[in-house]
Design an enzyme around this catalytic site. Structure first.
Site, PDB file in Angstrom:
ATOM      1  N   ARG A 141      77.872  33.549  64.873  1.00  0.00           N
ATOM      2  CA  ARG A 141      77.222  32.716  63.849  1.00  0.00           C
ATOM      3  C   ARG A 141      75.840  33.225  63.454  1.00  0.00           C
ATOM      4  NH1 ARG A 141      74.647  27.300  66.462  1.00  0.00           N
ATOM      5  NH2 ARG A 141      73.586  28.262  68.241  1.00  0.00           N
ATOM      6  N   HIS A 149      82.980  25.026  63.449  1.00  0.00           N
ATOM      7  CA  HIS A 149      82.072  23.901  63.723  1.00  0.00           C
ATOM      8  C   HIS A 149      81.790  23.128  62.426  1.00  0.00           C
ATOM      9  CE1 HIS A 149      78.729  21.684  65.344  1.00  0.00           C
ATOM     10  NE2 HIS A 149      78.566  22.460  66.414  1.00  0.00           N
ATOM     11  N   GLU A 193      85.570  19.513  64.540  1.00  0.00           N
ATOM     12  CA  GLU A 193      85.689  20.957  64.721  1.00  0.00           C
ATOM     13  C   GLU A 193      87.025  21.346  65.340  1.00  0.00           C
ATOM     14  OE1 GLU A 193      82.306  22.136  67.114  1.00  0.00           O
ATOM     15  OE2 GLU A 193      81.247  20.303  66.533  1.00  0.00           O
TER      16      GLU A 193
END
Length: 282
Positions: free
Chosen positions: A78, A151, A257
């Protein structure tokens, strides 16, 4: 970098459905279905900076979920810079594929040869997000093992009027109470300010559909390849301590998620895994 920087990619389907991605983090920033408003929450205080995670949208957690291991929280995908593999508009959809491969930086903390692909498809009132991982090592290399999640931050009008259907009968781990429990009925957030700070991993969700409802909106979520689902909201106290999120915005988002946490994925050299989360605005 900002949300409209050259590192951002905008997908527009022929029917007008749109999505925006960032190469920073392989991160989905925005989804606007046909006839609908923005469906994802993106914090106005997000830091679009190298090495920083973006708050909101759909972060990719890989190869570690949260602090369940020795890597940085939620892994390194990420905060890494991904590359654009392809972007195209079909007859009724728009699609982009991003890629992340191992590097000197990743091998220094996670010694595996891998390739991640993130595919985002938007059409009508639906969004498909697919994450694929391939073990690109030599035949005699060790297997790689990982946990992962998409997420997804859903934008809501008021968290106090939201319910999540489809989780009844499942066991979950409550990260706030550090205990396991059984979800005996649908998760109703209506009138339950005390439920928050909410941080739960529901195990064995697999392909059962979930329905997120509020007064004038219903959104279905279905996953494949991901066994678990995380439901998260920081609540007012924890949100006030987040530098990259306005203190009142906890009431405007809910993370639902798609995840693989309880049973990590293990790949031998040459093997691949694919997980998908599909969202549809009803």
């Amino acid at each position: 970098m900002s949300a409209d920087s050259p590192e951002s990619i905008t997908l527009v389907a022929p029917d007008g459905a749109q999505a925006t991605l960032s190469l920073h983090g392989g991160h989905l920033l925005s989804w606007q279905p046909v006839g609908g408003v923005e469906q994802l929450y993106l914090s106005p205080r997000s830091e679009f900076a190298p090495g920083k995670a973006i708050r909101g949208g759909v972060p990719v957690c890989f190869p570690q979920f949260a602090e369940r291991g020795s890597l940085p929280r939620h892994g390194f995908a990420r905060t890494a810079l991904w590359e654009l593999v392809s972007q195209e508009q079909g007859q009724d959809d728009a699609l982009a594929v991003l890629r992340l491969r191992d590097s000197d930086a990743t091998r220094a903390i996670w010694p595996h040869a891998f390739e991640l692909e993130l595919s985002v498809r938007v059409s009508g009132r639906s969004l498909d997000i697919e994450l694929a991982c391939e073990h690109r090592g030599q035949p005699d290399d060790a297997p790689l093992q990982f946990t992962a999640a998409l997420h997804t931050y859903l934008r809501v009008g008021d968290l106090d009027a939201v319910s999540v259907e489809g989780l009844a009968g499942l066991r979950y781990f409550d990260a706030v109470k550090q205990a396991e429990a059984l979800q005996r009925m649908d998760l109703l957030l209506t009138g339950e300010k005390g439920v928050l700070d909410l941080d739960r991993i529901y195990f064995g969700v697999k392909e059962r559909p979930l329905l997120v409802s509020e007064e004038r909106r219903q959104l279905t979520l279905q996953q494949q390849g991901f066994d678990d689902t995380v439901v998260w909201n920081p609540g007012p106290d924890r949100c006030a301590k987040l530098a990259d999120m306005p203190p009142q915005d906890w009431s405007q988002m809910l993370c639902v998620e798609a995840a693989c946490i309880g049973r990590p994925i293990e790949l031998q050299p040459g093997e691949s895994w694919v997980g998908r989360q599909s969202l549809t605005l009803l």
